[in-house]
Design a protein around this motif. Structure first.
Motif, PDB file in Angstrom:
ATOM      1  N   ILE A   1      14.446 -19.968 -14.802  1.00  0.00           N
ATOM      2  CA  ILE A   1      13.600 -19.651 -13.647  1.00  0.00           C
ATOM      3  C   ILE A   1      14.941 -19.768 -12.540  1.00  0.00           C
ATOM      4  CG2 ILE A   1      12.138 -20.443 -11.735  1.00  0.00           C
ATOM      5  CD1 ILE A   1      10.416 -21.724 -13.940  1.00  0.00           C
TER       6      ILE A   1
ATOM      7  N   SER B   1       5.189 -27.774 -15.188  1.00  0.00           N
ATOM      8  CA  SER B   1       4.265 -28.021 -16.260  1.00  0.00           C
ATOM      9  C   SER B   1       3.485 -29.493 -16.092  1.00  0.00           C
ATOM     10  CB  SER B   1       4.919 -28.051 -17.466  1.00  0.00           C
ATOM     11  OG  SER B   1       4.895 -26.838 -17.860  1.00  0.00           O
TER      12      SER B   1
ATOM     13  N   LYS C   1       0.005 -29.184 -15.180  1.00  0.00           N
ATOM     14  CA  LYS C   1      -1.190 -29.043 -16.291  1.00  0.00           C
ATOM     15  C   LYS C   1      -2.190 -30.094 -16.423  1.00  0.00           C
ATOM     16  CE  LYS C   1       1.642 -25.842 -18.972  1.00  0.00           C
ATOM     17  NZ  LYS C   1       3.109 -25.417 -19.305  1.00  0.00           N
TER      18      LYS C   1
ATOM     19  N   ASN D   1       4.834 -15.429 -19.552  1.00  0.00           N
ATOM     20  CA  ASN D   1       3.197 -16.196 -18.872  1.00  0.00           C
ATOM     21  C   ASN D   1       2.134 -14.770 -18.924  1.00  0.00           C
ATOM     22  OD1 ASN D   1       4.173 -18.817 -19.311  1.00  0.00           O
ATOM     23  ND2 ASN D   1       4.560 -18.705 -17.074  1.00  0.00           N
TER      24      ASN D   1
HETATM   25  N1  GLN Z   1       7.565 -26.578 -19.140  1.00  0.00           N
HETATM   26  C1  GLN Z   1       7.314 -26.122 -18.041  1.00  0.00           C
HETATM   27  O1  GLN Z   1       7.403 -26.847 -17.100  1.00  0.00           O
HETATM   28  C2  GLN Z   1       7.320 -24.724 -17.666  1.00  0.00           C
HETATM   29  C3  GLN Z   1       6.670 -24.170 -16.280  1.00  0.00           C
HETATM   30  C4  GLN Z   1       6.811 -23.067 -15.890  1.00  0.00           C
HETATM   31  N2  GLN Z   1       6.111 -22.795 -14.664  1.00  0.00           N
HETATM   32  C5  GLN Z   1       6.491 -22.015 -17.107  1.00  0.00           C
HETATM   33  O2  GLN Z   1       5.376 -21.718 -16.923  1.00  0.00           O
HETATM   34  O3  GLN Z   1       7.110 -21.355 -17.644  1.00  0.00           O
END
Ligand code: GLN
Length: 344
Positions: A54, A90, A93, A192
């Motif tokens: 990213i 993440s 989550k 994603n």
């Molecule tokens: N492992 C992560 O922190 C991934 C999060 C990221 N936003 C993704 O979905 O790719």
């Protein structure tokens, strides 16, 4: 993972001589001194790489390093860059899982999301195919996107509001999105979107997959600090009550579900190593954040951007390992133990 044995591991140690009670955190002075020691120990550790898939994450200062511990009594102790903001990624989550579990319940989570480990990287598409379309666990992308698909609302904005409000209640302050990270991630989230499309083809989704990925990408872009992560984790350690604000964010049974899902997959394919070494549920994110939860005691939040190959903060894992032993946090241990018995 190399394992380094220290002589005299079985002998009574200073830690054991000064054993803390196993049901509570040590006193504030001890917490502060071990937190500072962990910071000094690992601040010079240059291992790992900053995430670059990213673009907005790639430019971060790799030397940032913050540690914070929040107790279920509401005391927050920090060391280093614990108030520097970064995108939660993440780690969201774990908390969105809790919000959705609160809404849909234990059985639906097990049936529709899953609570097992994939043994594969967080964004694996193969894991979905190998498991007949099961998202497997809300701590990997497939399960997290499925959990987010349950967010209530008629459109993206109302569903996003539900998620942001819930994350803010965990943190005890109004969290905001990092627009640059959101834009950067939205322009690079083809994988994603593929995961959501594939899950949708298995009939796993009740919501629109593209809209769901948009809400998921927003939740990953929320700005937090290591202190926020500590308070958010301490809320899960405290039966769902934010120990700073007193707000009951989720039920105690939801905390149990969440911590179990974290134990299984919070550090992806390294979750077994993590439990073996640290002995607590944890959740990592690719920006370098990490939260580690000791039920009934509190939680550690950390931020250090260099990651291991599975996408977990190197300094964060090492600090958690040290503090788990030093503060007697390991769930599988009845006494504090030497913290540097092995290296992660
Ligand atoms: N492992 C992560 O922190 C991934 C999060 C990221 N936003 C993704 O979905 O790719």
């Amino acid at each position: 993972m190399d394992t380094l044995h220290i002589e005299g591991d079985n002998a009574p140690t200073a830690f054991q001589a000064a054993a803390v009670s196993t049901g509570t955190l040590p006193d504030a002075e001890r917490v502060r001194s071990f937190l500072n020691e962990a910071h000094v120990r690992y601040a010079g550790d240059l291992s790992g790489e900053v995430a670059d898939y990213i673009p907005a994450l790639a430019g971060v200062d790799p030397e940032l390093f913050g540690l914070s511990l929040a107790g279920v009594n509401g005391a927050v102790t920090s060391s280093g860059d614990a108030r520097v903001e970064f995108s939660i990624q993440s780690i969201s989550k774990a908390f969105v899982f809790a919000l959705i579990d609160q809404l849909v319940g234990h059985d639906t989570i097990r049936r529709s999301v899953g609570v097992n480990n994939t043994g594969l990287p967080f964004n694996s598409i193969m894991a979905i195919e190998l498991n007949d379309g099961s998202p497997m666990n809300a701590m990997v992308n497939a399960g997290a996107i499925t959990a987010t698909s349950f967010a209530p609302g008629n459109n993206v904005e109302s569903r996003w509001e539900f998620v942001l409000d819930g994350l803010s209640r965990f943190a005890g302050r109004d969290l905001v999105i990092d627009d640059e990270v959101y834009r950067s991630e939205s322009a690079n989230n083809g994988r994603n979107r593929a995961i959501a499309g594939l899950l949708n083809s298995y009939g796993a989704f009740s919501a629109d997959p593209e809209e769901t990925v948009d809400v998921y990408t927003r939740q990953c872009s929320v700005r937090v600090t290591a202190e926020d992560l500590a308070v958010m984790g301490a809320t899960l350690a405290d039966g769902g009550v934010n120990p700073v604000t007193g707000d009951q964010v989720v039920n105690a049974s939801v905390c149990r579900d969440t911590l179990a899902a974290l134990a299984a997959a919070g550090l992806y394919e390294r979750s077994g190593d993590w439990l073996y070494e640290i002995g607590m549920p944890g959740k990592s994110g690719v920006s370098g954040g990490l939260v580690t939860i000791s039920p009934g005691k509190g939680a550690l939040g950390s931020y250090a951007p260099r990651l291991d190959p599975a996408g977990n903060s190197v300094r964060g894992q090492r600090a958690a390992h040290f503090l788990s032993g030093a503060l007697g946090l390991n769930l599988f241990s009845s006494l504090p133990h030497p913290a540097d018995r092995s290296t992660l």
